[in-house]
Design a protein around this motif. Structure first.
Motif, mmCIF file in Angstrom:
data_model
loop_
_atom_site.group_PDB
_atom_site.id
_atom_site.type_symbol
_atom_site.label_atom_id
_atom_site.label_comp_id
_atom_site.label_asym_id
_atom_site.label_seq_id
_atom_site.Cartn_x
_atom_site.Cartn_y
_atom_site.Cartn_z
ATOM 1 N N ALA A 29 46.890 -16.996 23.770
ATOM 2 C CA ALA A 29 46.845 -16.112 22.616
ATOM 3 C C ALA A 29 47.256 -16.965 21.422
ATOM 4 O O ALA A 29 48.055 -16.570 20.597
ATOM 5 C CB ALA A 29 47.794 -14.941 22.819
ATOM 6 N N GLY A 30 46.750 -18.203 21.410
ATOM 7 C CA GLY A 30 47.159 -19.175 20.411
ATOM 8 C C GLY A 30 48.187 -20.144 20.960
ATOM 9 O O GLY A 30 48.549 -21.112 20.320
ATOM 10 N N TYR A 31 48.668 -19.844 22.161
ATOM 11 C CA TYR A 31 49.631 -20.719 22.816
ATOM 12 C C TYR A 31 49.584 -20.482 24.323
ATOM 13 O O TYR A 31 49.005 -19.504 24.795
ATOM 14 C CB TYR A 31 51.039 -20.487 22.285
ATOM 15 N N TYR A 32 50.170 -21.387 25.053
ATOM 16 C CA TYR A 32 50.225 -21.321 26.512
ATOM 17 C C TYR A 32 51.681 -21.348 26.951
ATOM 18 O O TYR A 32 52.485 -22.078 26.378
ATOM 19 C CB TYR A 32 49.527 -22.537 27.142
ATOM 20 N N LEU A 33 52.004 -20.571 27.964
ATOM 21 C CA LEU A 33 53.303 -20.683 28.625
ATOM 22 C C LEU A 33 53.204 -21.835 29.607
ATOM 23 O O LEU A 33 52.368 -21.809 30.513
ATOM 24 C CB LEU A 33 53.640 -19.409 29.395
ATOM 25 N N ALA A 34 54.014 -22.829 29.422
ATOM 26 C CA ALA A 34 53.950 -24.002 30.294
ATOM 27 C C ALA A 34 54.157 -23.619 31.754
ATOM 28 O O ALA A 34 53.511 -24.169 32.646
ATOM 29 C CB ALA A 34 54.974 -25.037 29.857
ATOM 30 N N SER A 35 55.018 -22.653 32.021
ATOM 31 C CA SER A 35 55.284 -22.246 33.404
ATOM 32 C C SER A 35 54.062 -21.617 34.068
ATOM 33 O O SER A 35 53.947 -21.639 35.291
ATOM 34 C CB SER A 35 56.459 -21.272 33.449
ATOM 35 N N ALA A 36 53.138 -21.084 33.284
ATOM 36 C CA ALA A 36 51.925 -20.484 33.830
ATOM 37 C C ALA A 36 50.803 -21.508 34.014
ATOM 38 O O ALA A 36 49.801 -21.216 34.663
ATOM 39 C CB ALA A 36 51.447 -19.355 32.922
ATOM 40 N N PHE A 37 50.982 -22.692 33.441
ATOM 41 C CA PHE A 37 49.980 -23.760 33.526
ATOM 42 C C PHE A 37 50.646 -25.055 33.977
ATOM 43 O O PHE A 37 50.607 -26.069 33.261
ATOM 44 C CB PHE A 37 49.295 -23.954 32.165
ATOM 45 N N PRO A 38 51.261 -25.059 35.154
ATOM 46 C CA PRO A 38 52.018 -26.239 35.580
ATOM 47 C C PRO A 38 51.170 -27.503 35.708
ATOM 48 O O PRO A 38 51.687 -28.607 35.559
ATOM 49 C CB PRO A 38 52.613 -25.817 36.923
ATOM 50 N N ARG A 39 49.877 -27.353 35.950
ATOM 51 C CA ARG A 39 48.996 -28.530 36.059
ATOM 52 C C ARG A 39 48.993 -29.337 34.760
ATOM 53 O O ARG A 39 48.851 -30.556 34.773
ATOM 54 C CB ARG A 39 47.587 -28.082 36.426
ATOM 55 N N TYR A 40 49.146 -28.665 33.643
ATOM 56 C CA TYR A 40 49.052 -29.327 32.337
ATOM 57 C C TYR A 40 50.401 -29.496 31.646
ATOM 58 O O TYR A 40 50.482 -30.153 30.609
ATOM 59 C CB TYR A 40 48.118 -28.534 31.421
ATOM 60 N N ALA A 41 51.434 -28.891 32.174
ATOM 61 C CA ALA A 41 52.743 -28.924 31.517
ATOM 62 C C ALA A 41 53.451 -30.251 31.764
ATOM 63 O O ALA A 41 53.396 -30.808 32.859
ATOM 64 C CB ALA A 41 53.612 -27.783 32.026
ATOM 65 N N ASN A 42 54.105 -30.731 30.727
ATOM 66 C CA ASN A 42 54.986 -31.890 30.835
ATOM 67 C C ASN A 42 56.403 -31.380 31.066
ATOM 68 O O ASN A 42 56.730 -30.241 30.711
ATOM 69 C CB ASN A 42 54.953 -32.720 29.550
ATOM 70 N N GLU A 43 57.239 -32.208 31.623
ATOM 71 C CA GLU A 43 58.626 -31.826 31.822
ATOM 72 C C GLU A 43 59.237 -31.409 30.489
ATOM 73 O O GLU A 43 59.085 -32.094 29.480
ATOM 74 C CB GLU A 43 59.417 -32.986 32.418
ATOM 75 N N GLY A 44 59.866 -30.269 30.472
ATOM 76 C CA GLY A 44 60.506 -29.773 29.266
ATOM 77 C C GLY A 44 59.636 -28.876 28.401
ATOM 78 O O GLY A 44 60.134 -28.244 27.473
ATOM 79 N N ASP A 45 58.338 -28.804 28.682
ATOM 80 C CA ASP A 45 57.472 -27.908 27.916
ATOM 81 C C ASP A 45 57.826 -26.459 28.202
ATOM 82 O O ASP A 45 58.064 -26.081 29.348
ATOM 83 C CB ASP A 45 55.996 -28.113 28.279
ATOM 84 N N VAL A 46 57.866 -25.646 27.144
ATOM 85 C CA VAL A 46 58.063 -24.206 27.279
ATOM 86 C C VAL A 46 56.816 -23.507 26.762
ATOM 87 O O VAL A 46 56.158 -22.778 27.487
ATOM 88 C CB VAL A 46 59.320 -23.726 26.519
#
Length: 69
Positions: A29-46
Motif C-alpha cells: 500500500a506504498g510500503y511492505y512489511l518486512a516480516s511479510a516478505f522475508p525473502r526480500y527483507a534485510n536484517e533490521g528491516d521493518v
C-alpha cells in the motif's frame, strides 16, 4: 527496533513513507512489511517503501522492473 519506533519511515532509505496507514497486512500500500516478505527483507528491516523494494536485486529478479527504471 520495533515497528512502533519506525512507524512511517522506510528502513532502507530512512525517508517518510507517503500515505503510510497501517495495517497493511503485508500487502503493498506504498510500503511492505518486512516480516511479510522475508525473502526480500534485510536484517533490521521493518518497513520498506515501494521505491526501495523495486530497487532490490532479488525482488527485481522475481518480479522484473517497473516504470522508467
Amino acid at each position: 527496533m520495533s515497528a512502533a519506533d519506525t512507524a512511517g519511515v522506510c528502513s532502507r532509505c530512512q525517508q517518510p513513507i507517503a500515505g503510510f496507514a497501517p495495517p497493511c497486512d503485508g500487502v503493498t500500500a506504498g510500503y511492505y512489511l518486512a516480516s511479510a516478505f522475508p525473502r526480500y527483507a534485510n536484517e533490521g528491516d521493518v518497513y520498506i517503501c515501494d521505491a526501495c523494494m523495486w530497487r532490490d536485486p532479488l525482488y527485481i529478479l522475481d518480479h522484473g522492473r517497473i516504470g522508467n527504471d
